[in-house]
Design an enzyme around this catalytic site. Structure first.
Site, PDB file in Angstrom:
ATOM      1  N   SER A 162       8.751   8.538   1.012  1.00 52.47           N
ATOM      2  CA  SER A 162       8.057   7.271   1.178  1.00 52.47           C
ATOM      3  C   SER A 162       9.131   6.198   1.288  1.00 52.47           C
ATOM      4  O   SER A 162       9.904   5.996   0.351  1.00 52.47           O
ATOM      5  CB  SER A 162       7.170   7.036  -0.050  1.00 52.47           C
ATOM      6  OG  SER A 162       6.591   5.755  -0.018  1.00 52.47           O
ATOM      7  N   LYS A 174       6.998   8.710   5.520  1.00 53.10           N
ATOM      8  CA  LYS A 174       5.923   7.726   5.330  1.00 53.10           C
ATOM      9  C   LYS A 174       6.588   6.373   5.258  1.00 53.10           C
ATOM     10  O   LYS A 174       7.590   6.221   4.557  1.00 53.10           O
ATOM     11  CB  LYS A 174       5.175   8.060   4.041  1.00 53.10           C
ATOM     12  CG  LYS A 174       4.458   6.914   3.349  1.00 53.10           C
ATOM     13  CD  LYS A 174       3.567   7.470   2.236  1.00 53.10           C
ATOM     14  CE  LYS A 174       3.502   6.527   1.041  1.00 53.10           C
ATOM     15  NZ  LYS A 174       2.681   7.094  -0.048  1.00 53.10           N
ATOM     16  N   LYS A 189       5.915   2.258   4.446  1.00 47.30           N
ATOM     17  CA  LYS A 189       4.984   1.291   3.880  1.00 47.30           C
ATOM     18  C   LYS A 189       4.741   0.210   4.930  1.00 47.30           C
ATOM     19  O   LYS A 189       5.682  -0.223   5.618  1.00 47.30           O
ATOM     20  CB  LYS A 189       5.597   0.657   2.632  1.00 47.30           C
ATOM     21  CG  LYS A 189       5.766   1.631   1.480  1.00 47.30           C
ATOM     22  CD  LYS A 189       4.432   1.983   0.843  1.00 47.30           C
ATOM     23  CE  LYS A 189       4.627   2.780  -0.428  1.00 47.30           C
ATOM     24  NZ  LYS A 189       3.320   3.150  -1.045  1.00 47.30           N
ATOM     25  N   ASP A 239       1.474   3.788   4.866  1.00 43.89           N
ATOM     26  CA  ASP A 239       0.733   3.496   3.631  1.00 43.89           C
ATOM     27  C   ASP A 239       0.646   1.981   3.475  1.00 43.89           C
ATOM     28  O   ASP A 239       1.669   1.299   3.383  1.00 43.89           O
ATOM     29  CB  ASP A 239       1.458   4.117   2.423  1.00 43.89           C
ATOM     30  CG  ASP A 239       0.683   3.952   1.103  1.00 43.89           C
ATOM     31  OD1 ASP A 239      -0.403   3.346   1.110  1.00 43.89           O
ATOM     32  OD2 ASP A 239       1.195   4.444   0.067  1.00 43.89           O
ATOM     33  N   GLU A 275      -2.713   5.554   4.998  1.00 44.35           N
ATOM     34  CA  GLU A 275      -3.092   5.674   3.595  1.00 44.35           C
ATOM     35  C   GLU A 275      -3.575   4.325   3.074  1.00 44.35           C
ATOM     36  O   GLU A 275      -2.908   3.303   3.274  1.00 44.35           O
ATOM     37  CB  GLU A 275      -1.856   6.152   2.813  1.00 44.35           C
ATOM     38  CG  GLU A 275      -2.097   6.483   1.357  1.00 44.35           C
ATOM     39  CD  GLU A 275      -0.809   6.943   0.648  1.00 44.35           C
ATOM     40  OE1 GLU A 275       0.181   7.257   1.337  1.00 44.35           O
ATOM     41  OE2 GLU A 275      -0.804   6.949  -0.588  1.00 44.35           O
ATOM     42  N   ASP A 323      -5.850   6.784  -1.497  1.00 44.43           N
ATOM     43  CA  ASP A 323      -4.999   6.911  -2.680  1.00 44.43           C
ATOM     44  C   ASP A 323      -5.678   6.096  -3.791  1.00 44.43           C
ATOM     45  O   ASP A 323      -6.472   6.635  -4.578  1.00 44.43           O
ATOM     46  CB  ASP A 323      -3.584   6.397  -2.335  1.00 44.43           C
ATOM     47  CG  ASP A 323      -2.627   6.306  -3.529  1.00 44.43           C
ATOM     48  OD1 ASP A 323      -3.040   6.574  -4.666  1.00 44.43           O
ATOM     49  OD2 ASP A 323      -1.441   5.931  -3.331  1.00 44.43           O
ATOM     50  N   LYS A 343      -2.725  12.038  -7.196  1.00 43.70           N
ATOM     51  CA  LYS A 343      -1.718  11.699  -8.206  1.00 43.70           C
ATOM     52  C   LYS A 343      -2.394  11.999  -9.537  1.00 43.70           C
ATOM     53  O   LYS A 343      -3.401  11.353  -9.860  1.00 43.70           O
ATOM     54  CB  LYS A 343      -1.358  10.207  -8.146  1.00 43.70           C
ATOM     55  CG  LYS A 343      -0.631   9.777  -6.891  1.00 43.70           C
ATOM     56  CD  LYS A 343      -0.441   8.275  -6.842  1.00 43.70           C
ATOM     57  CE  LYS A 343       0.321   7.864  -5.588  1.00 43.70           C
ATOM     58  NZ  LYS A 343       0.323   6.393  -5.401  1.00 43.70           N
ATOM     59  N   GLY A 350       3.407  10.153  -5.047  1.00 45.89           N
ATOM     60  CA  GLY A 350       4.504   9.907  -5.982  1.00 45.89           C
ATOM     61  C   GLY A 350       4.401   8.508  -6.542  1.00 45.89           C
ATOM     62  O   GLY A 350       3.788   7.621  -5.933  1.00 45.89           O
TER      63      GLY A 350
END
Ligand code: OSB
Ligand code: MG
Length: 373
Positions: free
Chosen positions: A135, A161, A163, A188, A213, A238, A262, A290
């Site tokens: 990420s 991934k 952000k 995400d 995400e 998420d 998670k 994570g």
């Protein structure tokens, strides 16, 4: 399995590299560790709550408060036939899944250690290695982003991934696709968009992302249903999946095609297994998220991600991306093929370095079966 004693540690560690999401930038991580003792064994857990309430309403201080005032008396001095019984024993306390999870996960470590089995074996894991992705946070420039992606690809990570947030989305994806071609890529948003951004988010469709995400709010399900109908990119939830029941409703409503698990967010390993099985029954792939964990939480995550429906690479990366030294030995590392070995020793299967834990600790508390502190 009798839980005879609980130790809590409020810790702080500097991050090797800053991490920026749509809700802000972090240079360090504040977190809580739990150590439980029983029948001559120990079990460790790590709460994923952060020092701030921006990802989740829980914080390190709420975890400390809820455990010391309400959860500890429900577990310390108690006998459990199996760690799956811990989460139900905490039902009287509403929400606070991160506080519940750290105790429940420590109980799984204690139980597996007592059985002489690696945690993955008692959780129902079927893999010896897990697929690893990274990420990558929001950077100061697109050049910096490209440089980071390049470095992580060279290290072997199987998927990237990035952000995103308004103002750091289409251009970032465009740059990464232009430079790296058709790599496994996802984004995400950490809830940075609104349903009125649907037309904007549909502009991501041509980039063939594995998923987007959590585009919309942390407590939303139904706007995601509307958004999923308006965009081609599969939605992965998420933040919204607080419980197995919300997971069930989100799948039934069509709010997502993929779910990020998670264990801290849903209340521990048992709830994660139930969510995992629910998703498998509906042909919804899951992957392991994570939370910038130290090696203790990271080891737990690796064991859980060895279950069969964790079909996509997770945000479980090498220790050295986060903390040097980590709190455990050996540090967690990835192989050149972008996989991480599931530890084979009993319990979480890594050694917790007590001296390093103590060095990182700002507050410590012991609770024994008489409630003495
Ligand atoms: O949304 O997955 C997230 C970190 C903190 C809070 C939320 C998230 C994250 C990450 C980090 O993406 C993943 C990692 O541990 O590397
Ligand atoms: Mg996320």
């Amino acid at each position: 399995m009798k839980i005879e004693r609980l130790e809590l540690f409020l810790c702080r560690l500097p991050l090797v590299q800053f991490f920026e999401t749509s809700f802000g930038r972090s240079y360090e991580r504040e977190f809580i560790l739990a150590r439980i003792e029983g029948e001559g064994h120990e079990g460790w857990g790590e709460a994923v709550a952060e020092g701030h309430p921006y990802y989740s309403g829980e914080t390190t201080e709420t975890v400390w408060h809820v455990i010391t005032q309400f959860l500890a008396p429900l577990v310390v001095g108690r006998e459990f036939a199996h760690p799956r019984d811990v989460f139900p024993a905490l039902k009287r306390v509403r929400t606070h899944n991160m506080a519940k999870a750290v105790l429940e996960m420590a109980a799984w470590d204690l139980y597996a250690t007592g059985q002489g089995q690696p945690l993955s074996a008692v959780l129902g894991g079927t893999r010896t290695r897990i697929a690893s992705g990274v990420s990558i946070g929001i950077q100061d420039s697109l050049d910096q982003l490209v440089e980071k992606v390049d470095r992580e690809r060279a290290a072997g990570y199987q998927r990237i991934k990035i952000k995103i947030k308004p103002g750091w989305d289409l251009d970032a994806v465009e740059r990464v696709r232009a430079r790296f071609g058709n790599i496994p890529l996802m984004v995400d948003a950490n809830a940075a968009y609104q349903l009125s951004d649907a037309a904007h988010l549909a502009k991501l469709d041509p980039y063939d992302l594995m998923m987007i995400e959590q585009p919309l709010d942390y407590d939303d399900v139904m706007d995601h249903v509307t958004l999923q109908r308006a965009i081609g990119t599969p939605i992965c939830l998420d933040e919204s999946i607080h419980t197995v029941r919300i997971g069930r409703d989100a799948i039934a409503a069509g709010a997502c095609r993929i779910i990020n698990i998670k264990p801290g967010r849903v209340g521990g390993h048992q709830q994660s297994i139930e969510l995992h099985d629910l998703c498998a029954a509906h042909n919804i792939p899951v992957w392991h998220g994570g939370m910038l964990e130290s090696g203790i939480g990271r080891a737990h995550n690796i064991h859980l991600a060895s279950l069969p429906n964790f079909r996509l690479p997770g945000d479980i990366a090498a220790s050295k991306r986060y903390y040097v030294p980590d709190l455990i030995e050996p540090a967690i590392d990835i192989a050149a093929d972008g996989t991480i070995a599931v530890p084979t020793e009993p319990g979480i299967g890594v050694r917790v370095m007590r001296d390093r834990v103590e060095k990182a600790t700002e507050r410590h508390l012991v609770i024994d079966a008489d409630g003495h502190r």
